[in-house]
Design a protein around this motif. Structure first.
Motif, mmCIF file in Angstrom:
data_model
loop_
_atom_site.group_PDB
_atom_site.id
_atom_site.type_symbol
_atom_site.label_atom_id
_atom_site.label_comp_id
_atom_site.label_asym_id
_atom_site.label_seq_id
_atom_site.Cartn_x
_atom_site.Cartn_y
_atom_site.Cartn_z
ATOM 1 N N LYS A 1 0.832 -1.208 0.000
ATOM 2 C CA LYS A 1 0.000 0.000 0.000
ATOM 3 C C LYS A 1 0.865 1.255 0.000
ATOM 4 C CE LYS A 1 -4.068 -1.915 0.068
ATOM 5 N NZ LYS A 1 -5.031 -1.738 -1.061
ATOM 6 N N PHE A 2 1.979 1.213 0.727
ATOM 7 C CA PHE A 2 2.911 2.343 0.715
ATOM 8 C C PHE A 2 3.466 2.551 -0.688
ATOM 9 C CE2 PHE A 2 7.493 3.368 0.705
ATOM 10 C CZ PHE A 2 7.423 4.715 1.065
ATOM 11 N N VAL A 3 3.815 1.457 -1.356
ATOM 12 C CA VAL A 3 4.344 1.554 -2.718
ATOM 13 C C VAL A 3 3.316 2.182 -3.647
ATOM 14 C CG1 VAL A 3 5.041 0.195 -4.729
ATOM 15 C CG2 VAL A 3 6.035 -0.302 -2.479
ATOM 16 N N GLU A 4 2.052 1.748 -3.545
ATOM 17 C CA GLU A 4 0.996 2.328 -4.382
ATOM 18 C C GLU A 4 0.908 3.834 -4.182
ATOM 19 O OE1 GLU A 4 -2.736 0.465 -3.655
ATOM 20 O OE2 GLU A 4 -2.011 -1.569 -4.103
ATOM 21 N N ARG B 1 3.688 9.630 -6.754
ATOM 22 C CA ARG B 1 4.296 10.922 -6.449
ATOM 23 C C ARG B 1 5.526 11.134 -7.327
ATOM 24 N NH1 ARG B 1 3.414 12.827 -1.109
ATOM 25 N NH2 ARG B 1 5.553 13.648 -1.115
ATOM 26 N N PRO B 2 5.759 12.353 -7.786
ATOM 27 C CA PRO B 2 6.940 12.595 -8.620
ATOM 28 C C PRO B 2 8.253 12.439 -7.862
ATOM 29 C CG PRO B 2 5.820 14.664 -8.094
ATOM 30 C CD PRO B 2 4.917 13.558 -7.654
ATOM 31 N N ASP B 3 8.200 12.516 -6.527
ATOM 32 C CA ASP B 3 9.434 12.426 -5.741
ATOM 33 C C ASP B 3 9.623 11.069 -5.080
ATOM 34 O OD1 ASP B 3 7.375 12.576 -3.908
ATOM 35 O OD2 ASP B 3 8.439 13.933 -2.534
ATOM 36 N N CYS B 4 8.929 10.024 -5.558
ATOM 37 C CA CYS B 4 9.007 8.710 -4.910
ATOM 38 C C CYS B 4 10.429 8.170 -4.950
ATOM 39 C CB CYS B 4 8.060 7.715 -5.572
ATOM 40 S SG CYS B 4 8.101 6.060 -4.822
ATOM 41 N N ALA B 5 10.962 7.830 -3.789
ATOM 42 C CA ALA B 5 12.332 7.332 -3.686
ATOM 43 C C ALA B 5 12.506 5.961 -4.311
ATOM 44 C CB ALA B 5 12.751 7.286 -2.222
ATOM 45 N N LEU B 6 11.396 5.250 -4.566
ATOM 46 C CA LEU B 6 11.461 3.914 -5.142
ATOM 47 C C LEU B 6 11.113 3.906 -6.623
ATOM 48 C CD1 LEU B 6 9.785 1.906 -2.235
ATOM 49 C CD2 LEU B 6 12.218 2.359 -2.620
ATOM 50 N N ARG C 1 8.827 5.194 -10.145
ATOM 51 C CA ARG C 1 7.411 5.366 -10.518
ATOM 52 C C ARG C 1 6.754 4.068 -10.951
ATOM 53 N NH1 ARG C 1 6.272 10.637 -11.588
ATOM 54 N NH2 ARG C 1 4.129 9.912 -11.274
ATOM 55 N N ASP C 2 7.492 2.938 -10.833
ATOM 56 C CA ASP C 2 6.978 1.646 -11.279
ATOM 57 C C ASP C 2 6.810 0.738 -10.061
ATOM 58 O OD1 ASP C 2 6.349 -0.785 -12.410
ATOM 59 O OD2 ASP C 2 8.148 -0.912 -13.680
ATOM 60 N N ALA C 3 5.559 0.393 -9.710
ATOM 61 C CA ALA C 3 5.311 -0.455 -8.550
ATOM 62 C C ALA C 3 5.959 -1.828 -8.701
ATOM 63 C CB ALA C 3 3.802 -0.603 -8.319
ATOM 64 N N GLY C 4 6.089 -2.283 -9.941
ATOM 65 C CA GLY C 4 6.647 -3.606 -10.183
ATOM 66 C C GLY C 4 8.112 -3.729 -9.821
ATOM 67 N N THR C 5 8.829 -2.624 -9.790
ATOM 68 C CA THR C 5 10.261 -2.666 -9.470
ATOM 69 C C THR C 5 10.571 -1.999 -8.129
ATOM 70 O OG1 THR C 5 10.646 -0.590 -10.675
ATOM 71 C CG2 THR C 5 10.885 -2.666 -11.912
ATOM 72 N N ALA C 6 9.550 -1.640 -7.368
ATOM 73 C CA ALA C 6 9.760 -0.889 -6.129
ATOM 74 C C ALA C 6 10.498 -1.706 -5.070
ATOM 75 C CB ALA C 6 8.430 -0.395 -5.574
ATOM 76 N N VAL C 7 10.181 -2.989 -4.937
ATOM 77 C CA VAL C 7 10.870 -3.810 -3.937
ATOM 78 C C VAL C 7 12.340 -3.942 -4.291
ATOM 79 C CG1 VAL C 7 11.069 -6.126 -2.953
ATOM 80 C CG2 VAL C 7 8.816 -5.073 -3.201
ATOM 81 N N GLN C 8 12.625 -4.140 -5.581
ATOM 82 C CA GLN C 8 14.019 -4.211 -6.013
ATOM 83 C C GLN C 8 14.742 -2.899 -5.707
ATOM 84 O OE1 GLN C 8 14.576 -5.178 -10.170
ATOM 85 N NE2 GLN C 8 16.699 -4.432 -10.180
ATOM 86 N N ALA C 9 14.067 -1.771 -5.965
ATOM 87 C CA ALA C 9 14.665 -0.475 -5.674
ATOM 88 C C ALA C 9 14.921 -0.312 -4.175
ATOM 89 C CB ALA C 9 13.756 0.646 -6.174
#
Length: 524
Positions: free
Chosen positions: A287-290, A295-300, A302-310
């Protein structure tokens, strides 16, 4: 509730109006005689007069000092036996804080609360909630009373295991994250921790043996009488729900109303609790990733699919190279992941988590360390509260230890499968935690509580609660023959904490007059 590298789970209709209103005789400092039933041999404890006064002397850390300075707060000590099997022996005290009902002519009684942990300060929580309830029917008609369970916070004596310097060093020590080759080292650390708890805690093993929920609920019944209430009205969050359902089982005829928010499943053992909690953390991180990728400043990114890897690319390097902070401390992998988990407890912390991850990408760790310090209750002065030591000590005496190495490895593997963002990339360890070396026997077992004769309980469960998964609330409501109120959200607990009028109004109506929300009620 969260596990650390050394410790397996810590990871939890209408009532009769006459029974609701006949629970307190006055708002005085204590009854001249005990209120309600008294177990044989405990008359002097149940009849004690509470001496309320200034709260400043009760503060044990900076957070408590600030909270206790609020208007209209007063504190006292409740005297209880160290061991209820020896009521004429050594006594200890339980710290209390109250805000009196603002409409004494319509006062119902006391609302006793516990925030969970285990190890959390009910005094601090009551102080923090006092302003929020002041103008509600809850604040008008109840004294709000928080207590620090035995061994915790302002209660004396408190559990003592590690010095502040040793806590800092323990957090920075990553040897237990190195995999199967370091099992012996990790277990030696666990043994040393358990030994220090027994050595440094006043009354030693006897205090540790009488620290669990079994004894806390007996203290709470003494408190009920000392407050002048014939029946208990109780609000429990997280582990505080375990206190609630254990009290109901121990003193079923002494219950007026129980509101339990963020439930522990009474049938789960330590390993089952760990795995269920992992699913909660994993879901809330999603939910945090979503939220973040929008947000334009997301540290992970803009792609939820790669957020855990980031996320892994940001925190895994800390395993080999912690980040040095301006104060000389080092941000470890454990501190970074602890800071992340702490932020999942409330949506209000998500912007701070995003900021912390963004600054970590630039080689700065101050924000992530501040989030971890918040979880560990480490103040700016470098001093820790007793919360973490209390958490381990209480869980170790509450539940059977986990000693099966194969089961430990399997649980860790399943944990990171369900909470992928917490996968360090290292193999699971079979190291046993401090509870496996605890110097006293556990005093409870997972089981469905026998609550025959207890009035209907209200259980609140949040759909994406990271620490106490939704299903646990469903299970507890059924076990308590109570009513489930569902809050659709992504955070830990909801009553009086998220500003949701649907949740708060339902909870207040239940506590004040016993009205349960309609079956199937969902708040958004």
């Amino acid at each position: 509730m969260r596990t650390t590298k050394r410790y397996l789970p810590v990871a939890a209709g209408l009532l009769l109006l006459s029974s609701l209103t006949a629970c307190s005789n006055s708002a005085d400092d204590g009854p001249a005689v005990p209120a309600g039933p008294v177990p044989e041999g405990l008359e002097k404890f149940y009849a004690q007069q509470l001496e309320w006064g200034d709260c400043a002397p009760y503060a044990t850390n900076m957070m408590a000092t600030q909270a206790f300075a609020g208007d209209g707060l007063e504190c006292a000590r409740l005297t209880v036996p160290l061991s209820y099997s020896e009521p004429q022996g050594t006594t200890i005290t339980v710290g209390l804080l109250r805000r009196q009902a603002s409409d004494p002519d319509r006062r119902i009684g006391s609302l006793v609360l516990n925030p969970g942990g285990p190890g959390g300060s009910g005094m601090t929580t009551a102080a923090q909630l006092s302003g929020a309830v002041g103008n509600t029917e809850l604040g008008k008609r109840f004294d709000l009373v928080g207590f620090d369970p035995r061994g915790v916070g302002a209660s004396e004596p408190a559990v003592e295991c590690l010095t502040d310097a040793e806590m800092d060093a323990d957090r920075a020590d990553m040897t237990a994250m190195d995999g199967v080759d370091d099992v012996a080292d990790a277990e030696n650390d666990a043994k040393e921790f358990a030994a220090k708890c027994a050595e440094r805690t006043p009354h030693g093993e006897k205090m540790l043996a009488n620290l669990g929920t079994r004894d806390v609920v007996r203290d709470m019944d003494v408190l009920r009488s000392a407050l002048g209430d014939e029946k208990l009205t109780y609000l429990g969050y997280s582990y505080g729900t375990r206190i609630g359902y254990t009290y109901a089982e121990t003193f079923p005829r002494n219950v007026r109303a129980l509101l339990l928010d963020g439930a522990l499943d009474p049938e789960q053992d330590m390993v089952e609790s760990l795995v269920a909690q992992a699913e909660g953390f994993g879901g809330t991180f999603g939910k945090f990733v979503e939220w973040c990728v929008g947000r334009p400043d997301c540290a992970l990114g803009r792609d939820a699919g790669t957020a855990v890897q980031a996320y892994h690319e940001l925190v895994r390097p800390l395993l080999d190279e912690p980040v040095k902070l301006p104060d000389g401390r080092m941000l470890s992998y454990e501190d970074a992941t602890t800071g992340t988990v702490a932020s999942l407890y409330s949506r209000q912390l998500w912007p701070t988590l995003n900021q912390g991850l963004a600054t970590l990408a630039r080689g700065e760790g101050t924000v992530m360390m501040a989030l971890a310090d918040m979880y560990y209750e480490r103040g700016p002065d470098g001093k820790y509260s007793s919360a973490q030591e209390g958490l381990v000590a209480i869980r170790c005496v509450d539940d059977p230890p986990v000693t099966d190495r194969e089961r430990i490895e399997e649980a860790q593997a399943e944990y990171v499968e369900k909470a992928e963002f917490l996968d360090s990339g290292l193999p699971p360890s079979s190291a046993r935690d401090a509870c496996a070396f605890w110097p006293v026997e556990h005093t409870s077992e997972p089981h469905l509580p026998d609550v025959d004769g207890v009035p209907p309980t209200l259980v609140i469960s949040t759909t994406n609660d990271p620490a106490t998964p939704y299903q646990a609330g469903v299970n507890l409501a059924k076990a308590m023959n109570g009513r489930l109120l569902t809050f659709e959200g992504a955070q830990h607990t909801a009553f009086l904490s998220v500003g949701n009028a649907c949740v708060d109004q339902a909870g207040i109506a239940y506590l004040v007059d016993g009205t349960l929300p309609p079956e199937g009620t969902r708040c958004r």
